[in-house]
Design a protein around this motif. Structure first.
Motif, PDB file in Angstrom:
ATOM      1  N   ALA A   1       0.835  -1.205   0.000  1.00 51.02           N
ATOM      2  CA  ALA A   1       0.000   0.000   0.000  1.00 51.02           C
ATOM      3  C   ALA A   1       0.868   1.253   0.000  1.00 51.02           C
ATOM      4  O   ALA A   1       1.793   1.382   0.805  1.00 51.02           O
ATOM      5  N   ASP A   2       0.571   2.191  -0.923  1.00 55.07           N
ATOM      6  CA  ASP A   2       1.288   3.467  -0.942  1.00 55.07           C
ATOM      7  C   ASP A   2       0.342   4.649  -0.689  1.00 55.07           C
ATOM      8  O   ASP A   2       0.715   5.805  -0.875  1.00 55.07           O
ATOM      9  N   LEU A   3      -0.899   4.356  -0.298  1.00 56.21           N
ATOM     10  CA  LEU A   3      -1.861   5.367   0.139  1.00 56.21           C
ATOM     11  C   LEU A   3      -2.794   4.716   1.159  1.00 56.21           C
ATOM     12  O   LEU A   3      -3.393   3.677   0.874  1.00 56.21           O
ATOM     13  N   ILE A   4      -2.889   5.304   2.329  1.00 52.73           N
ATOM     14  CA  ILE A   4      -3.781   4.797   3.372  1.00 52.73           C
ATOM     15  C   ILE A   4      -4.989   5.729   3.464  1.00 52.73           C
ATOM     16  O   ILE A   4      -4.834   6.936   3.643  1.00 52.73           O
ATOM     17  N   ILE A   5      -6.175   5.148   3.307  1.00 54.25           N
ATOM     18  CA  ILE A   5      -7.420   5.896   3.497  1.00 54.25           C
ATOM     19  C   ILE A   5      -8.137   5.309   4.710  1.00 54.25           C
ATOM     20  O   ILE A   5      -8.327   4.090   4.794  1.00 54.25           O
ATOM     21  N   ASN A   6      -8.497   6.157   5.639  1.00 54.73           N
ATOM     22  CA  ASN A   6      -9.222   5.714   6.828  1.00 54.73           C
ATOM     23  C   ASN A   6     -10.555   6.440   6.907  1.00 54.73           C
ATOM     24  O   ASN A   6     -10.596   7.670   6.930  1.00 54.73           O
ATOM     25  N   ILE A   7     -11.651   5.660   6.882  1.00 55.96           N
ATOM     26  CA  ILE A   7     -12.958   6.260   7.120  1.00 55.96           C
ATOM     27  C   ILE A   7     -13.283   6.041   8.595  1.00 55.96           C
ATOM     28  O   ILE A   7     -13.178   4.933   9.105  1.00 55.96           O
ATOM     29  N   SER A   8     -13.680   7.100   9.274  1.00 54.19           N
ATOM     30  CA  SER A   8     -13.705   7.067  10.732  1.00 54.19           C
ATOM     31  C   SER A   8     -14.988   7.665  11.298  1.00 54.19           C
ATOM     32  O   SER A   8     -15.607   8.544  10.690  1.00 54.19           O
TER      33      SER A   8
END
Length: 546
Positions: free
Chosen positions: A176-183
């Protein structure tokens, strides 16, 4: 890559409204140049849905709403938080806390939440099955690691290690080279700064840009503060979204941040914003047209009136001033003065006639009408009765003003004028009430400075409740923080912090013995790390002595 962050305010279970909000934000982000649009955790459902997820057809209707969103999605993908079914054949919990990657009219990818919190206000493990793997996926030249809520919370940032897996490490290993976190990370005093520090560490550890889209609004006594954040691979801030407001923003993650995440928490201001948002959202989502409350000239009711006006506007706040023979002329004058400064409708009603009738009846069944709590209790309950009748006939939400310090030790009258509707200050200690009163006067003096100074001075002295003498609030609040918020034993508080044993024991027993009272109190607004109710689940009656 440009990421559209849709920091929206979902209503639990209102799928049509939530889907409409999501689609409005999606289209606004697309029009602004977004290449992916992200919404918060359970954005389609509202967080936390609790036992609502067990209702027949709830998840089915959620999936129908998800299909609608997929149909409306074009060349720009949309990430939506929702609830899905777990495998009907495999053992485990029946549902999943999920994220859907919608693209070109289809659901292209489904991600399950890995780490399910079951502490503090959370009980996700009761409903959801965790993901068995964390895998990244490709889109737009990036390998995206999509995570949900707790998945990014490192062991150093929770009270104790409780998980055996590290989703970020698994995603990093998967390229992974982009982390997206929905919170959906709830607010309490100090958490915006704490969360920003966590995200900085996560971005550095993953060596990848990090996008965190957090929910905003109030659901189930919890305020969600937003404060969504975008960091580069070195943990520097690229952009942020404001707290306590619904908004969207398109951010180019290819840019480099210049500084570490900003100090994102001014405690008193954030608590003030959280209370205002809580009043505003609770009234709107519960379907109340306006607010009714008692204004008695003390600092708590004065502060609640100021918060209510900030939340809904002066024309939506109605107050009753109901003095009795025990109330001073000065306090009545202060109440009238504040109502006029705020421009709110106020009615002055005497309760003496009703009180005299009640005393006449009670005289036939009570031997001690002169006990202060009996006399005060009758007056308080008469005011509550009149207020509730007034509010009910007009569809007004009632606001009560008891503070956390008094609720902690049982110094509130059940059925009285602080026992109905929404308990605005139920998680606000007395000393923080003073600070909020000062903050409310920042633009112009609303609450009398003389009243605030008098209250601050009185808080340094022991105070009476009926025939009982309680410690000064300045001391009481410190002990309560250690005993309730930090859950220290009496021995630790006495030996390590130097407080007198008799005072600590008094506070401990009053807190423990008055759980039955607090469980009859109205719902409140959480603004500290350990609010009564959802955050502190104690038996109503118990015999343990620390």
């Amino acid at each position: 890559m440009k990421i559209g962050i849709a920091q929206i305010n979902s209503n639990i279970g209102d799928f049509p409204r939530n889907a409409k909000l999501i689609m409005q934000a999606y289209r606004a982000c697309v029009d602004t140049g977004a290449e992916i649009v992200v919404t918060p955790e359970l954005s389609l459902v509202g967080y936390p849905p609790r036992d609502l997820v067990t209702k027949d057809r709830f998840v089915e209707k959620c999936l129908q709403a998800l299909d609608y969103l997929a149909d409306e999605t074009g060349d720009i993908p949309l990430i939506v938080g929702y609830i899905d079914f777990h495998d009907f054949v495999q053992p485990g919990k029946p549902l999943r806390n999920a994220a859907a990657f919608l693209h070109q009219g289809r659901i292209r990818k489904k991600i399950w939440k890995t780490l399910l919190p079951s502490y503090d206000i959370f009980d996700e493990h009761k409903y959801f099955e965790p993901s068995s793997e964390c895998k990244a996926f490709n889109f737009g030249g990036r390998r995206i690691g999509l995570t949900i809520g707790e998945d990014i919370w490192l062991e150093d940032y929770i009270r104790r290690p409780i998980y055996q897996r590290d989703p970020i490490a698994e995603l990093k290993e998967d390229g992974a080279d982009l982390i997206i976190n929905i919170s959906a990370s709830p607010f309490y005093k100090g958490i915006p700064k704490h969360r920003a520090s966590l995200l900085e560490v996560v971005a550095c550890g993953a060596n990848a840009p990090l996008v965190c889209c957090n929910a905003v609004g109030m659901n189930e006594q919890l305020v969600f503060d937003g404060n969504s954040l975008v960091l580069d691979a070195d943990g520097n801030e690229i952009s942020n979204l404001p707290g306590f407001t619904s908004c969207f923003k398109v951010v180019d993650i290819s840019k480099c941040g210049t500084d570490a995440p900003k100090m994102r928490c001014i405690d008193v201001e954030d608590v003030h914003k959280g209370l205002v948002l809580g009043i505003q959202d609770y009234a709107r989502k519960a379907g109340f047209g306006a607010i009714a409350m008692i204004l008695n000239g003390n600092i708590e009711s004065s502060l609640v009136a100021c918060l209510a006006v900030r939340a809904l506007g002066a024309d939506q706040v109605k107050v009753l001033i109901m003095p009795d023979e025990c109330q001073s002329i000065e306090s009545v004058c202060r109440a009238v003065e504040l109502a006029e400064k705020l421009g709110i409708e106020h009615k002055n009603i005497s309760v003496d006639v009703v009180k005299q009738s009640a005393d006449l009846v009670l005289g036939g069944i009570l031997t001690d009408l002169d006990h202060p709590l009996v006399d005060q209790g009758v007056s308080s309950r008469i005011r509550a009765m009149l207020l509730m009748a007034y509010a009910r006939s007009n569809n007004y939400l009632v606001l009560s003003s008891a503070n956390k310090s008094d609720l902690s030790v049982g110094h509130q009258l059940l059925g009285g004028d602080s026992s109905h509707g929404l308990a605005v200050l139920s998680d606000v200690p007395k000393i923080i009430v003073h600070k909020l009163a000062h903050f409310s006067n920042n633009e112009r003096e609303l609450i009398s400075k003389a009243l605030i100074e008098l209250e601050e001075e009185s808080s340094k002295k022991p105070h009476k409740y009926g025939n009982e003498t309680a410690p000064p609030y300045v001391l009481l609040d410190l002990i309560l923080e250690l005993y309730v918020n930090y859950q220290l034993s009496c021995e630790d508080i006495i030996n390590s912090h130097g407080y007198a044993e008799n005072t600590v024991r008094w506070v401990q027993r009053k807190v423990d013995l008055n759980e039955w009272k607090r469980q009859q109190a109205p719902p409140g607004i959480r603004v500290t790390s350990r609010a009564f109710g959802m955050c502190r689940r104690m038996p109503t009656v118990q015999g343990f002595v620390d």
